[in-house]
Design an enzyme around this catalytic site. Structure first.
Site, PDB file in Angstrom:
ATOM      1  CD  GLU A   9      -1.234  -2.293   2.216  1.00  0.00           C
ATOM      2  OE1 GLU A   9      -2.001  -2.855   3.021  1.00  0.00           O
ATOM      3  OE2 GLU A   9      -0.026  -2.580   2.095  1.00  0.00           O
TER       4      GLU A   9
ATOM      5  CG  ASP B 275      22.910 -38.582  -4.084  1.00  0.00           C
ATOM      6  OD1 ASP B 275      23.333 -39.654  -4.553  1.00  0.00           O
ATOM      7  OD2 ASP B 275      21.703 -38.356  -3.888  1.00  0.00           O
TER       8      ASP B 275
ATOM      9  CD1 TRP C 216      22.226 -37.417 -14.561  1.00  0.00           C
ATOM     10  CD2 TRP C 216      21.275 -36.767 -12.659  1.00  0.00           C
ATOM     11  NE1 TRP C 216      23.177 -36.720 -13.858  1.00  0.00           N
ATOM     12  CE2 TRP C 216      22.607 -36.305 -12.687  1.00  0.00           C
ATOM     13  CE3 TRP C 216      20.497 -36.475 -11.552  1.00  0.00           C
ATOM     14  CZ2 TRP C 216      23.170 -35.584 -11.646  1.00  0.00           C
ATOM     15  CZ3 TRP C 216      21.045 -35.748 -10.528  1.00  0.00           C
ATOM     16  CH2 TRP C 216      22.361 -35.307 -10.579  1.00  0.00           C
TER      17      TRP C 216
ATOM     18  CG  LEU D 144      13.870 -36.803   5.911  1.00  0.00           C
ATOM     19  CD1 LEU D 144      13.518 -36.754   7.382  1.00  0.00           C
ATOM     20  CD2 LEU D 144      15.073 -35.909   5.601  1.00  0.00           C
TER      21      LEU D 144
ATOM     22  CB  THR E  12      20.548 -37.350   0.763  1.00  0.00           C
ATOM     23  OG1 THR E  12      19.278 -38.006   0.761  1.00  0.00           O
ATOM     24  CG2 THR E  12      20.699 -36.546  -0.517  1.00  0.00           C
TER      25      THR E  12
END
Length: 352
Positions: free
Chosen positions: A70, A216, A186, A286, A212
Site C-alpha cells: 500500500e 550423493d 539421472w 526421511l 543423501t
C-alpha cells in the site's frame, strides 16, 4: 490449526469476472513478484483506482524490511487522486509499527471510498479493517480462498510458529527414486534438474538426510541455510554441503522420538533461527517419516516417463505399514507442468 479453504487455484482463468475480481487478481500477480523475498512477511500487491475507476497506481511489497504494498502504491501519488476511489489489496492493511509504519493510516489519509481486501490478516496484532470502517471507508472482500492460498506459507508460520515445508521428489512412473543398488542418476531430465535449482532459491533452507549426503555429496548451495539430519554424526565434515551455513541436527542437540530424531523439534529449531520455509530433498526414509508425522505441507513431484519394474527399487516414501487403501494420504493438485519429457505435479494436503 488455521485451515486454508481451497478451490483449484487455477480457477481464476475464467473468462468472465467482475471488476473486483479483475483487480484483485492483479494484486496477486504483483504480489508474486516478491516470491521468496519477503518472509516472514506475506506477499502483498496493491492497485489504486481513482473515483472514475481508472488505475492510477500499483505497488507490491518487494523485500522484507522495505515498504509494504500500500505504501509503495500510495507514495507514488502526488495529489489527492485516490480520494473517492477504490484501493485493492490482497491482505488486510497493517495497523501496527514494525519495520515500517502502519499502512492503514496512510490508506485513510488518501480518503478512498472503498477498500477491497483479499483476506483478513492472521496476525493478531492487526486490526486494519476496524480502523478503515471507523474512518467511514467501505470494506469488501473478494477471492478470499485464492488470497489465502497465495499466502499459505505466511499463514502457516504466523499461526503455527513452524516453517512451511515442501517436499520435492523425482521418480519413475512406478514411484521409484533409485534402483535397489542405489543408482539414481539421472531419473529426470536436465530441464527438470535446472528447474529444481531455481525452486531452491524461493526457500530459506534445504533439508536433507545423512544418507543423501553420503550417497550423493550434494552442495545444495542455492539457499541461505541447509539442514542435515544426521542422528549419529556419520557424515564427513568435508562434504560439499558443509561449505555454507548448515545446521546439523543430531542426537547431541535434538530430542529423540521413538529412537529417531524428533522432526517437529528440528523444525521448531529452524523456525527459532529465522527459517520460515524448508525445501526437503531426500530419500524415502526421511520423506516417509515426515509424511507420517504430518509435517509436509506441499509436494513437488517430478515424474519421468520411465518404469523400473522392480519392487526392490527404492520408493519415494517408506514409513508406514498400510493394509487399506483408505489409509492413503489425500492431496489436491493445483498445478501440472509438462517439462518434456517429464511432468511436474504440485499438490497440497487436503484438509477434508
Amino acid at each position: 490449526m488455521y485451515q486454508i479453504s481451497f478451490r483449484l487455484y487455477m480457477c481464476y482463468t475464467k473468462t468472465m469476472q467482475n471488476p473486483d475480481e479483475k483487480y484483485m487478481r492483479m494484486c496477486f500477480e504483483l504480489a508474486k513478484q516478491a516470491s521468496g523475498k519477503v518472509a516472514p512477511n506475506p506477499m502483498v500487491g496493491c492497485v489504486v483506482l481513482d473515483k472514475n475507476g481508472k488505475i492510477i497506481s500499483k505497488g507490491y511489497h518487494e523485500k522484507y524490511g522495505q515498504n509494504h504494498a500500500e505504501r509503495n502504491a500510495l507514495l507514488k501519488l502526488k495529489n489527492n487522486e485516490a480520494e473517492g476511489g477504490t484501493i485493492y489489496v490482497n491482505l488486510e492493511p497493517c495497523s501496527h509499527y514494525g519495520k515500517t509504519p502502519p499502512c492503514v493510516d496512510l490508506v485513510i489519509e488518501h480518503k478512498p471510498k472503498r477498500v477491497v481486501i483479499g483476506m483478513k490478516d492472521v496476525n493478531p496484532e492487526v486490526n486494519g479493517i476496524s480502523k478503515l470502517k471507523a474512518a467511514g471507508i467501505e470494506v469488501d472482500f473478494v477471492l478470499e480462498e485464492e488470497a489465502q492460498f497465495l499466502n499459505r506459507r505466511f499463514i502457516k508460520t504466523m499461526t503455527q510458529k513452524l516453517p512451511y515445508v515442501v517436499l520435492k521428489t523425482a521418480a519413475t512412473m512406478d514411484g521409484k527414486i533409485a534402483a535397489k543398488t542405489g543408482s539414481s542418476k539421472w531419473i529426470t531430465s536436465e530441464k527438470s534438474r535446472e528447474l529444481v535449482y531455481t525452486m531452491r532459491k524461493e526457500f530459506d533452507c534445504i533439508m536433507t538426510s545423512s544418507n543423501t549426503v553420503i550417497a550423493d555429496n550434494p552442495s545444495m548451495s542455492q539457499t541461505r541455510w541447509r539442514c542435515v539430519l544426521d542422528k549419529n554424526l556419520r557424515t564427513d565434515k568435508s562434504a560439499k554441503i558443509y561449505r555454507n551455513n548448515t545446521y546439523i541436527a543430531s542426537e547431541q542437540n535434538t530430542p529423540l522420538k521413538d529412537g529417531e530424531l524428533d522432526l517437529e523439534a528440528v523444525l521448531k529449531e529452524l523456525y527459532a533461527r529465522g527459517i520460515y520455509s524448508v525445501f526437503v530433498e531426500c530419500g524415502g526414509t526421511l520423506a516417509g517419516a515426515l509424511l507420517k508425522a504430518g509435517l509436509i505441507d506441499e509436494i513437488y513431484q517430478f515424474i519421468a516417463p520411465k518404469i523400473l519394474n522392480d519392487n526392490e527399487g527404492l520408493s519415494c516414501f517408506n514409513g508406514e505399514n498400510i493394509t487399506e487403501i483408505s489409509q492413503a494420504k489425500s492431496l489436491k493438485i493445483y498445478e501440472v507442468k509438462y517439462l518434456d519429457p517429464d511432468i511436474l505435479i504440485k499438490s497440497v494436503f487436503s484438509s477434508s
